[in-house]
Scaffold this motif. Structure first.
Motif, mmCIF file in Angstrom:
data_model
loop_
_atom_site.group_PDB
_atom_site.id
_atom_site.type_symbol
_atom_site.label_atom_id
_atom_site.label_comp_id
_atom_site.label_asym_id
_atom_site.label_seq_id
_atom_site.Cartn_x
_atom_site.Cartn_y
_atom_site.Cartn_z
ATOM 1 N N HIS A 14 8.841 1.663 -5.173
ATOM 2 C CA HIS A 14 8.877 2.771 -4.211
ATOM 3 C C HIS A 14 7.999 3.909 -4.743
ATOM 4 O O HIS A 14 7.603 3.881 -5.908
ATOM 5 C CB HIS A 14 10.304 3.278 -3.988
ATOM 6 C CG HIS A 14 10.906 3.987 -5.184
ATOM 7 N ND1 HIS A 14 11.296 3.316 -6.323
ATOM 8 C CD2 HIS A 14 11.169 5.293 -5.406
ATOM 9 C CE1 HIS A 14 11.786 4.191 -7.189
ATOM 10 N NE2 HIS A 14 11.718 5.404 -6.667
ATOM 11 N N HIS A 15 7.727 4.884 -3.890
ATOM 12 C CA HIS A 15 7.021 6.079 -4.369
ATOM 13 C C HIS A 15 8.070 7.138 -4.664
ATOM 14 O O HIS A 15 8.859 7.494 -3.789
ATOM 15 C CB HIS A 15 6.012 6.592 -3.330
ATOM 16 C CG HIS A 15 5.283 7.798 -3.828
ATOM 17 N ND1 HIS A 15 4.121 7.719 -4.563
ATOM 18 C CD2 HIS A 15 5.600 9.118 -3.750
ATOM 19 C CE1 HIS A 15 3.736 8.938 -4.896
ATOM 20 N NE2 HIS A 15 4.626 9.804 -4.426
ATOM 21 N N CYS A 16 8.085 7.647 -5.889
ATOM 22 C CA CYS A 16 9.090 8.630 -6.284
ATOM 23 C C CYS A 16 8.467 10.030 -6.291
ATOM 24 O O CYS A 16 7.554 10.293 -7.083
ATOM 25 C CB CYS A 16 9.647 8.281 -7.667
ATOM 26 S SG CYS A 16 10.849 9.493 -8.234
ATOM 27 N N HIS A 18 0.842 -1.192 0.000
ATOM 28 C CA HIS A 18 0.000 0.000 0.000
ATOM 29 C C HIS A 18 0.880 1.246 0.000
ATOM 30 O O HIS A 18 1.822 1.343 0.789
ATOM 31 C CB HIS A 18 -0.907 -0.001 1.236
ATOM 32 C CG HIS A 18 -1.864 1.150 1.254
ATOM 33 N ND1 HIS A 18 -3.046 1.133 0.543
ATOM 34 C CD2 HIS A 18 -1.788 2.362 1.854
ATOM 35 C CE1 HIS A 18 -3.669 2.282 0.727
ATOM 36 N NE2 HIS A 18 -2.920 3.054 1.512
ATOM 37 N N CYS A 19 0.587 2.195 -0.878
ATOM 38 C CA CYS A 19 1.311 3.468 -0.881
ATOM 39 C C CYS A 19 0.413 4.516 -0.218
ATOM 40 O O CYS A 19 -0.679 4.798 -0.722
ATOM 41 C CB CYS A 19 1.670 3.897 -2.309
ATOM 42 S SG CYS A 19 2.375 5.557 -2.339
ATOM 43 N N GLY A 20 0.892 5.056 0.893
ATOM 44 C CA GLY A 20 0.125 6.050 1.641
ATOM 45 C C GLY A 20 -0.053 7.354 0.878
ATOM 46 O O GLY A 20 -1.002 8.088 1.111
ATOM 47 N N VAL A 21 0.873 7.646 -0.041
ATOM 48 C CA VAL A 21 0.801 8.892 -0.808
ATOM 49 C C VAL A 21 -0.245 8.760 -1.919
ATOM 50 O O VAL A 21 -1.094 9.627 -2.111
ATOM 51 C CB VAL A 21 2.188 9.256 -1.402
ATOM 52 C CG1 VAL A 21 2.129 10.593 -2.128
ATOM 53 C CG2 VAL A 21 3.252 9.288 -0.313
ATOM 54 N N CYS A 22 -0.178 7.635 -2.653
ATOM 55 C CA CYS A 22 -1.140 7.413 -3.756
ATOM 56 C C CYS A 22 -2.469 6.853 -3.246
ATOM 57 O O CYS A 22 -3.426 6.753 -4.010
ATOM 58 C CB CYS A 22 -0.543 6.459 -4.783
ATOM 59 S SG CYS A 22 0.951 7.080 -5.535
ATOM 60 N N ARG A 23 -2.487 6.436 -1.982
ATOM 61 C CA ARG A 23 -3.673 5.851 -1.358
ATOM 62 C C ARG A 23 -4.201 4.660 -2.149
ATOM 63 O O ARG A 23 -5.403 4.567 -2.450
ATOM 64 C CB ARG A 23 -4.763 6.901 -1.174
ATOM 65 C CG ARG A 23 -4.325 7.961 -0.205
ATOM 66 C CD ARG A 23 -5.352 9.001 -0.019
ATOM 67 N NE ARG A 23 -4.881 10.020 0.895
ATOM 68 C CZ ARG A 23 -5.570 11.077 1.224
ATOM 69 N NH1 ARG A 23 -6.763 11.267 0.747
ATOM 70 N NH2 ARG A 23 -5.064 11.957 2.052
ATOM 71 N N ASN A 69 6.316 12.181 -8.999
ATOM 72 C CA ASN A 69 4.998 12.285 -8.380
ATOM 73 C C ASN A 69 4.123 11.069 -8.675
ATOM 74 O O ASN A 69 2.945 11.197 -9.011
ATOM 75 C CB ASN A 69 4.304 13.581 -8.840
ATOM 76 C CG ASN A 69 3.163 13.959 -7.934
ATOM 77 O OD1 ASN A 69 3.119 13.564 -6.780
ATOM 78 N ND2 ASN A 69 2.210 14.726 -8.456
ATOM 79 N N ASN A 70 4.730 9.892 -8.603
ATOM 80 C CA ASN A 70 3.982 8.664 -8.864
ATOM 81 C C ASN A 70 4.695 7.489 -8.196
ATOM 82 O O ASN A 70 5.880 7.572 -7.886
ATOM 83 C CB ASN A 70 3.895 8.418 -10.377
ATOM 84 C CG ASN A 70 2.784 7.470 -10.754
ATOM 85 O OD1 ASN A 70 2.001 7.029 -9.902
ATOM 86 N ND2 ASN A 70 2.684 7.135 -12.030
ATOM 87 N N CYS A 71 3.941 6.400 -8.020
ATOM 88 C CA CYS A 71 4.557 5.170 -7.535
ATOM 89 C C CYS A 71 5.309 4.510 -8.680
ATOM 90 O O CYS A 71 4.938 4.665 -9.843
ATOM 91 C CB CYS A 71 3.469 4.213 -7.055
ATOM 92 S SG CYS A 71 3.312 4.175 -5.281
ATOM 93 N N ILE A 72 6.363 3.781 -8.342
ATOM 94 C CA ILE A 72 7.037 2.976 -9.350
ATOM 95 C C ILE A 72 6.635 1.532 -9.067
ATOM 96 O O ILE A 72 6.937 0.987 -8.006
ATOM 97 C CB ILE A 72 8.580 3.159 -9.282
ATOM 98 C CG1 ILE A 72 8.951 4.654 -9.359
ATOM 99 C CG2 ILE A 72 9.267 2.359 -10.379
ATOM 100 C CD1 ILE A 72 8.467 5.398 -10.601
HETATM 101 ZN ZN LIG Z 1 2.683 6.158 -4.493
#
Ligand SMILES: [Zn+2]
Ligand SMILES: [Zn+2]
Length: 330
Positions: free
Chosen positions: A179-181, A166-171, A185-188
């Motif tokens: 990782h989230h870059c 789960h990515c907390g930034v992208c929800r 401004n996006n998940c990889i």
């Molecule tokens: Zn993300």
């Protein structure tokens, strides 16, 4: 050589900040994030609670929500470097009859880099939704150590496919999460790792070619002016032969912006090259950054990467990731 020490300290400070931001934004439990948390805790006892609360909200917004600040920062840095390259280096190098294809190479790399930057930031990394989770659940086997069968994501209330996080930034839970870059401004994830690697490669190549052309120009200036054969008078009034430090100081005073930009791109090229090599290594062994860092926490022998399918299979998995079928038309 006070100016040199100051200059190097400045470059190290800027790049250390960038490195900390990259690491802090990627993993919540990394050592930089723990260090920052520790500092924040210490500061919370010193500064008033309202100021501390406001600072925490700003930090949270900065690193745990999606926004374009780092994208703008990243573009501004590129504009500054390319501005200096175009304004000074390009013109001077033409006067010294450098080959035009070599001078145009950084622009070509910039065009390719921009295309892959857009692909990286606009491509769905592999967000798991209720409609596609069945497909992702079949994609990888559970290793029973890092990825447990039956695990659920509390935030998305869905079953977690193996290799997802789960990515907390992208929800969202992301398939084959790397990782989230913050810079794109996006998940990889599964679907944009290939674009991210080309983006990194071209970014490193941009920094390397600009550094090489600028360094070649400055070496030409030193050679043509016979600077190394000259003498200078030191603070004690003694005449000394010009050495490398004096040459660098002379170049810094004559071309301050260019030398500053050169120092910046050299360190940047070194960091990007190392990062790209790390990404390439992970590609060849079929592991994500998240898995690689998390595997360091297990005792030796407790974790085995079960996802490697041989070098060719691993490369193809990134080049041609699992495709989500188009919804059927009625
Ligand atoms: Zn993300
Ligand atoms: Zn989730």
């Amino acid at each position: 050589m006070d100016f040199l020490i100051l200059f190097l300290l400045y470059v190290i400070l800027v790049l250390l900040t960038i490195l900390l931001v990259c690491l802090y934004s990627g993993r919540k439990q990394s050592w930089p994030s723990r260090t920052i948390d520790w500092f924040a805790q210490v500061l919370s006892h010193v500064i008033p609670s309202q100021v501390h609360g406001a600072a925490q909200r700003v930090l949270h917004r900065l690193f745990h929500t999606r926004h374009c600040l780092f994208v703008v920062l990243h573009l501004a840095l590129e504009v500054l470097v390319y501005g200096e390259y175009t304004w000074e280096v390009f013109g001077y190098c033409q006067e010294l009859e450098f080959g035009l294809p070599l001078l145009l190479l950084p622009y070509l790399l910039l065009t390719v880099n921009m295309a892959f930057f857009v692909l990286c930031s606009k491509t769905d990394p592999g967000a798991i939704t209720k409609s596609n989770q069945a497909l992702f659940l079949r994609a990888y086997a559970y290793d029973g150590v890092m990825f447990e069968r039956g695990a659920k994501c509390v935030a998305c209330s869905t079953r977690k496919p193996a290799r997802s996080k789960h990515c907390g930034v992208c929800r969202a839970c992301v398939h084959r999460f790397d990782h989230h870059c913050i810079w794109v401004n996006n998940c990889i994830g599964a679907f944009n790792t290939k674009y991210f690697l080309v983006y990194l490669l071209t970014l490193g190549a941009m920094a390397t070619t600009i550094a090489a052309v600028t360094a070649a120009f400055l070496i030409q200036v030193v050679t043509l002016s016979n600077l190394m054969l000259g003498y200078y008078t030191d603070d004690q009034g003694q005449e000394r032969q010009v050495d490398a430090f004096v040459v660098i100081q002379h170049l810094f005073l004559t071309f301050p912006r260019m030398v500053f930009m050169l120092g910046f791109v050299i360190v940047f090229a070194a960091i990007l090259s190392l990062y790209f090599c790390f990404g390439l290594y992970l590609l060849l062994i079929n592991q994500t950054s998240y898995e690689w860092f998390k595997s360091r926490r297990f005792k030796s022998g407790a974790y085995t990467n079960i996802y490697s399918r041989g070098v060719w299979g691993n490369v193809m998995e990134i080049a041609k990731p699992l495709r989500i079928p188009e919804p059927k038309r009625r």
